[in-house]
Design a protein around this motif. Structure first.
Motif, mmCIF file in Angstrom:
data_model
loop_
_atom_site.group_PDB
_atom_site.id
_atom_site.type_symbol
_atom_site.label_atom_id
_atom_site.label_comp_id
_atom_site.label_asym_id
_atom_site.label_seq_id
_atom_site.Cartn_x
_atom_site.Cartn_y
_atom_site.Cartn_z
ATOM 1 N N ARG A 311 6.823 19.378 7.386
ATOM 2 C CA ARG A 311 6.970 18.828 8.577
ATOM 3 C C ARG A 311 7.341 17.254 8.287
ATOM 4 O O ARG A 311 6.737 16.543 7.360
ATOM 5 N N SER A 312 8.046 17.060 9.341
ATOM 6 C CA SER A 312 8.606 15.671 9.352
ATOM 7 C C SER A 312 8.500 15.173 10.742
ATOM 8 O O SER A 312 9.559 15.820 11.493
ATOM 9 N N GLU A 313 8.195 14.055 10.808
ATOM 10 C CA GLU A 313 7.837 13.474 12.499
ATOM 11 C C GLU A 313 8.243 12.112 12.237
ATOM 12 O O GLU A 313 7.713 11.213 11.156
ATOM 13 N N GLY A 314 8.938 11.180 12.960
ATOM 14 C CA GLY A 314 9.321 9.854 12.893
ATOM 15 C C GLY A 314 9.908 9.651 11.755
ATOM 16 O O GLY A 314 10.780 10.349 11.147
ATOM 17 N N ASP A 315 9.761 8.367 11.309
ATOM 18 C CA ASP A 315 10.508 7.850 9.738
ATOM 19 C C ASP A 315 9.488 7.322 8.848
ATOM 20 O O ASP A 315 9.001 6.331 8.647
ATOM 21 N N TYR A 316 8.812 8.375 8.050
ATOM 22 C CA TYR A 316 7.845 7.822 7.048
ATOM 23 C C TYR A 316 8.404 6.798 6.173
ATOM 24 O O TYR A 316 7.505 5.760 5.834
ATOM 25 N N LEU A 448 -1.435 1.509 6.439
ATOM 26 C CA LEU A 448 -2.322 1.080 7.355
ATOM 27 C C LEU A 448 -1.583 -0.356 7.780
ATOM 28 O O LEU A 448 -1.054 -1.268 7.028
ATOM 29 N N VAL A 449 -1.371 -0.692 9.158
ATOM 30 C CA VAL A 449 -0.988 -2.038 9.661
ATOM 31 C C VAL A 449 -2.114 -2.458 10.707
ATOM 32 O O VAL A 449 -2.316 -1.866 11.706
ATOM 33 N N ASP A 450 -2.750 -3.504 10.425
ATOM 34 C CA ASP A 450 -3.735 -3.914 11.431
ATOM 35 C C ASP A 450 -4.837 -3.074 11.462
ATOM 36 O O ASP A 450 -5.426 -2.673 12.557
ATOM 37 N N ASN A 451 -5.054 -2.309 10.382
ATOM 38 C CA ASN A 451 -5.896 -1.384 10.076
ATOM 39 C C ASN A 451 -5.812 -0.046 11.074
ATOM 40 O O ASN A 451 -6.745 0.487 11.168
ATOM 41 N N GLN A 452 -4.617 0.003 11.572
ATOM 42 C CA GLN A 452 -4.244 1.115 12.209
ATOM 43 C C GLN A 452 -3.257 2.245 11.334
ATOM 44 O O GLN A 452 -2.387 1.481 10.623
ATOM 45 N N LEU A 453 -3.566 3.382 11.385
ATOM 46 C CA LEU A 453 -2.903 4.425 10.657
ATOM 47 C C LEU A 453 -1.423 4.708 11.234
ATOM 48 O O LEU A 453 -1.149 5.036 12.350
ATOM 49 N N THR A 454 -0.428 4.202 10.603
ATOM 50 C CA THR A 454 0.835 4.194 11.134
ATOM 51 C C THR A 454 2.013 5.329 10.296
ATOM 52 O O THR A 454 2.800 5.846 10.849
ATOM 53 N N SER A 455 1.286 6.083 9.222
ATOM 54 C CA SER A 455 2.408 6.732 8.391
ATOM 55 C C SER A 455 1.223 7.620 7.789
ATOM 56 O O SER A 455 0.118 7.209 7.002
ATOM 57 N N TRP A 456 1.916 8.943 7.292
ATOM 58 C CA TRP A 456 1.017 9.883 6.537
ATOM 59 C C TRP A 456 1.964 10.823 5.709
ATOM 60 O O TRP A 456 2.967 11.390 6.370
ATOM 61 N N HIS A 457 1.504 10.841 4.589
ATOM 62 C CA HIS A 457 2.390 11.620 3.524
ATOM 63 C C HIS A 457 1.511 12.608 2.740
ATOM 64 O O HIS A 457 0.410 11.993 2.238
ATOM 65 N N HIS A 458 1.917 13.837 2.588
ATOM 66 C CA HIS A 458 1.119 14.951 2.049
ATOM 67 C C HIS A 458 1.993 15.605 1.059
ATOM 68 O O HIS A 458 2.735 16.521 1.596
ATOM 69 N N ALA A 511 -2.410 21.856 6.061
ATOM 70 C CA ALA A 511 -1.669 20.628 5.889
ATOM 71 C C ALA A 511 -0.805 20.571 6.902
ATOM 72 O O ALA A 511 -0.424 19.215 7.521
ATOM 73 N N VAL A 512 0.104 21.316 7.263
ATOM 74 C CA VAL A 512 1.098 21.149 8.271
ATOM 75 C C VAL A 512 0.481 21.132 9.637
ATOM 76 O O VAL A 512 1.266 21.133 10.625
ATOM 77 N N ILE A 521 4.976 11.223 9.889
ATOM 78 C CA ILE A 521 4.453 12.164 9.328
ATOM 79 C C ILE A 521 5.392 12.824 8.231
ATOM 80 O O ILE A 521 6.586 13.293 8.480
ATOM 81 N N ASP A 522 4.937 12.884 7.093
ATOM 82 C CA ASP A 522 5.932 13.555 5.848
ATOM 83 C C ASP A 522 5.028 14.529 5.056
ATOM 84 O O ASP A 522 4.293 14.136 4.375
#
Length: 739
Positions: A311-316, A448-458, A511-512, A521-522
């Motif tokens: 699964r790939s969304e955005g640009d991790y 985390l940027v400004d305590n906001q979740l911006t990217s996820w890798h698993h 996971a997906v 998301i990656d």
């Protein structure tokens, strides 16, 4: 066909047969059809039979292993047939294409799919049967069938007084032709679906009348046991055959594909001879590593190969670089591991087989009788058509009885001795020669940027199950194929995975399906298989992915300085069913109120098998051990057929998951499993059980599974509670009290 009452009485009094009502189910066209004058039976598909004595038999295509199909599927038929479910006698289906699970094209019970796949077909079946009986009654009375009704196994005249039993109408009903689709009852008229009812098999099970595989007795039956090599892949080199043959009651001793079989006239005589076995094993091709080496190989594989993108969304990659470079950003990384797990069914593996000149008959507690047929054919001189499999009640399945090695052994022994033989595994054999839940490794990172979740890798590291399961599954889909093609069919199935055959989701499921709203998301899978035999385990890949995903989400909430519940909630916009169960579980658990002294709460949320589950676990430490006090669980499984069974299955899944979290671990030393019985592969005991509260969301959506979805969230929820209590994060299982 007009008929007066006198003519009807002549016909109904003279018939002694029964009616097999056509249910017009998808795929149910392979069985002989037609009405037989000599028996009074109409057999278009053999799903539902109503006799002139008002006996109702329902052929159950999904096995009963404690999960409630015996009751749930019967209820679907009963609702539309307008009879009490207790008046129907279920019977287990023979092997036939008509009884295949439409999701798998195999006759198997698994994946929490029984109610979901039967919801419309079986209700339609009952409705068609009811309508044909009503039409027959209307023809006798010469009234409009639309003005007749059915109630409690009788067709009722428009006057509301006169009625006829279904049994009186079966022959006439067989001659009726439905004019079109039959409308199903609206939910407002349901008498049984969604109502709190007990289990139809409770009396038989509590009085010992239910026959499990281990209960089967046949005239002249003998008993077999098999000694398998301590290390997987080893073969017999030598053994003291003559010594064993000289022992009392021993009928035969011989080498099998998996080890050495002993057959005796009594079970304990076979066991005593087995105890005297002195075998030397050829370990040339045997496993030789330890559990630590398994995980070392996983880490090397993860380092060498990022894995296939699932699964790939955005640009991790870009997002993670941003989190590393900006002043208010940071990257969080964690690694999680889970051990091999056994199934530990209460009824150990067993099967009974009887080889005769024209075929072999098998009695077995199997989740996949058509695969059992292939297994028996494989080790005899017979084709699958010459194998009859009789399914019994199962003393637990949990995915273990999807693999048919125990049927293969019984068939091989029966083929040799030409007598009815029951092969029983001991608890030690069941533990040390299981096909396990795979050990898995997970590497996760997030920005985390400004305590906001911006990217996820698993990155998920470990084997796939299809590699191990395809051996009998592929031939079962093509039972006409000659046996010399069985190996090729399996190889073709693996090569065509995701193209001509379904993609193997066993490593990545859950996971997906990551539900949180994150822009980048990656998710990847690095396939590596050390060679330890594995198969499906209750909740399959969701079990290990649930632990990794929901534990890491908890870590991220802590790093962001947010409440674990609120952190999840704000990332679930547009996910109303996730939010519903999350909010309900929190409310049940009094999340916003402080836990009692020495206790803490942890939360987790996971969707599996189409069902949404959120759980809050309240736990503490007592006398140096982890103690779970309460589990608050909210579940959305769509339309509920039997609320009591839903509660039972969710509670059972919670206990199953807690057992794995607290005790579950299969370890290897020099290729050999070190655990052997319940003293070192522990299950939760009665005194350890927590209070469990289950809140079921009312829904009119199609039903989904409940046998497995209670497992995945409870493991991370407990781990998260322990972190809240101790401040120490545990990233491997089982959880420890003294970290």
């Amino acid at each position: 066909m007009a008929m007066n009452r006198r003519d009807f009485l002549k016909v109904s009094a003279g018939t002694s047969g029964s009616l097999m009502l056509s249910l017009l189910l998808p795929g149910c066209s392979g069985m002989p059809t037609g009405y037989k004058e000599e028996t009074g039976q109409w057999k278009p598909d053999a799903w539902l039979e109503i006799t002139d004595k008002d006996e109702i038999h329902f052929t159950l295509s999904r096995v009963e292993m404690g999960q409630g199909t015996y009751t749930g599927l019967t209820t679907l038929i009963a609702e539309e047939l307008e009879v009490d479910p207790e008046t129907i006698t279920p019977r287990f289906a023979p092997v036939a294409p008509e009884y295949q699970n439409p999701l798998y094209k195999l006759q198997l019970t698994g994946g929490s799919t029984s109610i979901a796949t039967s919801w419309e077909p079986l209700r339609t079946a009952g409705a068609q049967a009811r309508q044909m009986l009503v039409m027959a009654g209307a023809r006798v009375w010469q009234v409009d069938s639309a003005k007749c009704t059915a109630r409690q196994g009788r067709v009722v005249h428009p006057n509301g007084i006169d009625s006829m039993r279904y049994g009186q109408l079966v022959e006439l009903a067989s001659k009726e032709v439905l004019p079109g689709d039959v409308a199903l009852k609206p939910a407002s008229e349901w008498k049984y679906i969604g109502k709190q009812k007990g289990r139809l098999d409770a009396r038989a099970k509590s009085t010992g009348k239910a026959e499990y595989g281990i209960d089967v007795e046949l005239p002249g039956m003998v008993y077999g046991v098999v000694s398998r090599p301590p290390r997987y892949g080893a073969r017999v080199k030598t053994f003291n055959e003559s010594d064993l043959r000289a022992m009392p009651g021993v009928l035969d001793v011989f080498e099998t594909e998996r080890g050495v079989a002993v057959v005796a006239d009594k079970y304990w005589r076979a066991r005593k001879a087995q105890d005297a076995l002195k075998a030397e094993w050829d370990n040339t091709d045997a496993l030789s590593f330890s559990t630590d080496e398994v995980f070392a190989s996983y880490r090397r594989a993860a380092d060498d190969d990022r894995g296939d993108s699932e699964r790939s969304e955005g640009d991790y990659d870009s997002a993670i670089r941003d989190a590393q470079s900006v002043e208010n950003g940071r990257v969080i990384e964690a690694e999680y591991s889970q051990p091999y797990l056994a199934h530990a069914t209460m009824e150990p593996m067993n099967a009974t087989a009887w080889y005769k000149n024209d075929g072999i008959e098998v009695w077995a507690p199997t989740q996949a009788p058509d695969l059992g047929r292939i297994a028996a054919a494989r080790v005899t001189d017979l084709s699958p058509d010459d194998v009859t499999v009789n399914t019994t009640f199962l003393g637990g399945g949990f995915g273990r009885r999807l693999t048919q090695d125990y049927i293969e052994e019984a068939a091989a022994v029966a083929f040799r001795v030409k007598k009815p033989v029951k092969v029983i595994w001991s608890r030690e054999e069941d533990t040390q020669h299981d096909l396990y839940r795979p050990a898995m490794l997970h590497r996760l990172s997030a920005g985390l940027v400004d305590n906001q979740l911006t990217s996820w890798h698993h990155q998920i590291v470990g084997p796939q199950l299809l590699t191990w399961y395809v051996r009998n599954a592929a031939p079962a889909q093509y039972p006409w194929a000659p046996k010399f093609m069985y190996g090729s069919l399996g190889k073709v199935g693996l090569l065509a995975e995701g193209i001509a055959t379904p993609k193997d989701m066993s490593a990545i499921e859950g996971a997906v399906g990551y539900p949180y709203n994150v822009d980048n998301i990656d998710i990847r899978h690095t396939h590596t298989d050390p060679g330890v035999p594995v198969t499906f385990w209750r909740s399959v890949g969701y079990s290990h992915n649930g632990f990794a995903v929901e534990t890491f989400m908890d870590e991220l909430a802590h790093e962001a300085g947010e409440d674990a519940y609120q952190f999840r909630r704000k990332l679930l916009a547009g996910q109303p069913r996730h939010l519903e169960v999350l909010d309900r579980a929190v409310k049940m658990a009094d999340w916003d109120e402080p836990a009692a002294q020495g206790r803490a709460r942890g939360i987790a949320l996971f969707k599996s098998f189409g069902t949404f589950v959120a759980q809050v676990v309240e736990a503490g430490l007592e006398n140096g051990a982890i103690r779970v006090y309460r589990v608050s669980c909210a579940v959305d499984c769509g339309q509920v057929v039997n609320p009591r069974i839903v509660e039972d299955q969710i509670e059972g899944g919670i206990i199953f998951g807690l057992t794995a979290a607290l005790h579950g671990e299969i370890t290897l030393e020099n290729g050999q499993v070190t655990q052997s019985n319940f003293h070192d592969y522990k299950l939760m005991r009665q005194y350890e059980l927590p209070e469990v509260a289950v809140d079921i969301v009312e829904s009119t959506l199609a039903p989904t599974g409940v046998g497995e979805p209670g497992v995945p969230p409870v493991i991370p929820a407990l781990g998260n509670a322990l972190f809240a209590l101790t401040g120490k994060r545990q990233r491997s299982l089982p959880l420890k009290a003294d970290v």
